[in-house]
Scaffold this motif. Structure first.
Motif: not given
Length: 363
Positions: A83-88, A326-331, A333-337
């Protein structure tokens, strides 16, 4: 990484030599052997990358086939989506659950935590494979399943890709389950959609497709706004008892206000009347069009509301947030999440306004 209290933890082990082979060419579909540890059980599996353009992303998505034992929890195969392109990371699940609420056959899904050779790879979405086991788990009659693999699965005699007459009626489809003889019924279905005369269409087409379930599927696309949903991103199931086709949604991360690149999508981007040949012909019949309009109005009262959807979205976001950190590919962008609940909420409000204005077109 903390243990996920409510999220299953999947521990993947791949021999470094095999892992190197997997990474050597991301476009090769040949699986490699691996082990998966779930709930204290060690499973022998085959694993490969999955998807098309998503293989280029740094966070890979996987297809897993169980080898020993050859089934796990009633499944022969599962999909692990990055779900790489979905910020949520929740849009696919939110959509499948929404389709189920509408009475549409949909894959089950759940978020899982994935480690690869001890390294945390992040939050993934496990999606049930649409195959014979999908039918068996639901006590449905056996039948054929066809995957819509590209835009030529548009229910038309014309190719969506090169705008010419199709060289084969099976273009755009790949038979996932069922004997080769089932191809005939798919071909017949496509021909009938395109050749039944207008005066006979209302009476004849229900002999080939479950019209009520088809309209519910279209409604699901309209509310989630999956732009590719009409000609792609679905599977066809032909029920061997009823002899009717119905549609199963697939790949719904580009929804709820974001497009396939994760960009904010305008609420009016997907038209209320949809676009493919079968939908156009059905909505050309007054009784089907009235049924479709009534269905949309009913869903807008019950399921496609802030009161119904937002608590569901919020629950999913709260469940995975500690692990997104803790997700190395998502952390990073937590503000966007953290803003995604507002994005989904704004989308529902704006989409409702758009659909309310357009309902009169269906008179």
């Amino acid at each position: 990484m903390d243990e996920g209290a409510n999220i299953p933890q999947y521990k993947l082990f791949i021999n470094p030599f095999d892992l190197k082979e997997l990474k050597r060419d991301i476009w090769i579909d040949d699986p490699i052997p691996a082990q998966l540890k779930v709930d204290g059980k060690r499973l022998e599996i085959d694993i490969s990358y999955r998807g098309s353009h998503i293989r280029d992303f740094s966070k890979k998505s996987y297809q897993i086939s169980f080898y020993k034992p050859n089934m796990f929890k009633g499944s022969k195969q599962i999909h692990l989506n990055a779900e790489y392109k979905d910020p949520s990371i929740i849009r696919n699940k939110l959509s499948f659950d929404f389709f189920s609420e509408l009475g549409v056959l949909s894959p089950q899904s759940q978020h899982v935590l994935l480690t690869l050779n001890g390294k945390f790879e992040g939050v993934y979405l496990e999606i049930e494979s649409v195959d014979q086991h999908f039918l068996k788990r639901r006590n449905l009659p056996t039948g054929s399943i066809f995957y819509a693999v590209d835009g030529d699965a548009n229910f038309s005699l014309m190719s969506d890709l090169d705008k010419e007459i199709k060289k084969s009626l099976e273009l755009g489809y790949e038979r996932k389950f069922g004997p080769a003889t089932e191809d005939f019924f798919l071909q017949e279905f496509i021909i009938k959609i395109n050749t039944i005369p207008v005066p006979e269409f209302e009476k004849e087409i229900p002999k080939y497709v479950d019209v009520d379930k088809y309209l519910r599927w279209i409604a699901g696309i309209i509310f989630t706004a999956n732009y590719d949903g009409f000609v792609h991103n679905y599977a066809l199931y032909r029920n061997r008892e009823t002899k009717l086709f119905e549609v199963i949604p697939w790949d719904y991360d580009a929804t709820w206000g974001r497009d396939v690149n994760g960009k904010v999508m305008e609420a009016n981007y997907v038209p209320i009347e949809g676009f493919n040949t079968l939908t156009a012909r059905l909505l050309n019949v007054e009784s089907f069009r009235r049924k479709y309009r009534n269905l949309l109005e009913d869903i807008m009262k019950k399921q496609f509301t802030l009161e119904f959807m937002i608590p569901r979205a919020e629950k999913l976001l709260q469940l995975i947030r500690p692990y997104v950190l803790q997700d190395p590919y998502k952390k990073q962008n937590i503000d966007q999440f953290d803003q995604e609940l507002e994005v989904i909420s704004n989308y529902i409000k704006e989409r409702r306004n758009y659909l309310q204005r357009k309902l009169a077109k269906l008179n």
